[in-house]
Design a protein around this motif. Sequence first.
Motif, PDB file in Angstrom:
ATOM      1  N   CYS A   1      30.510  87.639   5.755  1.00  0.00           N
ATOM      2  CA  CYS A   1      29.850  86.472   5.179  1.00  0.00           C
ATOM      3  C   CYS A   1      30.758  85.868   4.110  1.00  0.00           C
ATOM      4  O   CYS A   1      31.493  86.580   3.425  1.00  0.00           O
ATOM      5  N   GLN A   2      30.705  84.575   3.972  1.00  0.00           N
ATOM      6  CA  GLN A   2      31.508  83.898   2.956  1.00  0.00           C
ATOM      7  C   GLN A   2      30.891  83.979   1.561  1.00  0.00           C
ATOM      8  O   GLN A   2      31.554  83.685   0.581  1.00  0.00           O
ATOM      9  N   HIS A   3      29.642  84.394   1.463  1.00  0.00           N
ATOM     10  CA  HIS A   3      28.990  84.522   0.163  1.00  0.00           C
ATOM     11  C   HIS A   3      29.496  85.770  -0.556  1.00  0.00           C
ATOM     12  O   HIS A   3      29.975  85.691  -1.683  1.00  0.00           O
ATOM     13  N   PHE A   4      29.383  86.902   0.091  1.00  0.00           N
ATOM     14  CA  PHE A   4      29.965  88.159  -0.391  1.00  0.00           C
ATOM     15  C   PHE A   4      30.745  88.735   0.782  1.00  0.00           C
ATOM     16  O   PHE A   4      30.158  89.154   1.773  1.00  0.00           O
ATOM     17  N   THR A   5      32.052  88.776   0.665  1.00  0.00           N
ATOM     18  CA  THR A   5      32.883  89.094   1.820  1.00  0.00           C
ATOM     19  C   THR A   5      32.869  90.578   2.199  1.00  0.00           C
ATOM     20  O   THR A   5      33.472  90.946   3.199  1.00  0.00           O
TER      21      THR A   5
ATOM     22  N   CYS B   1      26.476  79.903   0.459  1.00  0.00           N
ATOM     23  CA  CYS B   1      27.890  79.539   0.630  1.00  0.00           C
ATOM     24  C   CYS B   1      28.012  78.252   1.448  1.00  0.00           C
ATOM     25  O   CYS B   1      29.034  78.030   2.110  1.00  0.00           O
ATOM     26  N   GLU B   2      27.003  77.399   1.384  1.00  0.00           N
ATOM     27  CA  GLU B   2      26.981  76.165   2.178  1.00  0.00           C
ATOM     28  C   GLU B   2      28.281  75.381   2.002  1.00  0.00           C
ATOM     29  O   GLU B   2      28.771  75.199   0.891  1.00  0.00           O
ATOM     30  N   GLY B   3      28.857  74.965   3.136  1.00  0.00           N
ATOM     31  CA  GLY B   3      30.109  74.215   3.135  1.00  0.00           C
ATOM     32  C   GLY B   3      31.340  75.077   3.356  1.00  0.00           C
ATOM     33  O   GLY B   3      32.393  74.573   3.724  1.00  0.00           O
ATOM     34  N   ALA B   4      31.222  76.396   3.143  1.00  0.00           N
ATOM     35  CA  ALA B   4      32.349  77.305   3.392  1.00  0.00           C
ATOM     36  C   ALA B   4      32.490  77.530   4.900  1.00  0.00           C
ATOM     37  O   ALA B   4      31.584  77.227   5.670  1.00  0.00           O
TER      38      ALA B   4
END
Length: 139
Positions: free
Chosen positions: A50-54, A92-95
């Motif tokens: 996930c781009q929020h917490f990798t 992480c919207e937009g990532a």
Amino acid sequence: MAATDRITSLSDVPDSSTFCFRVRNGNDDEREAILVRDGTDDVACWLNYCQHFTHINLDKGSGAPMRDGEIVCANHGAYFDADSGQCTFGPCEGAYLTAIDVAVDDGVVYLTDEAYEFVGPGPIETDDADRTSTSNVEF
């Protein structure tokens, strides 16, 4: 394409989930990647985090949840467009997910990304039998 770059048969990639496999980069680091259907005869490939917490995997070993053509992070509720990898909803919207190049040839999926080599199907084996995470559930 080389047989060593063969990941799996296209028919093994589920229509409503993901197929997890392992790759190694030039630094000899082993990573997980996922295949997701991109239409009937093609797939997209992303690194499995996930781009929020990798440190959070999207596919925890049994396929990532999907909804309406989007990969869902079960920990954070983020949605990633299966075709583009863009986060369309969530913290992480937009990532974007990190893409890995693959190709389908005669019903077989091959790794074509020169930055990685194919290691094998399935997740990275760990001593931890539970790949779920209850940490970092905050948004």
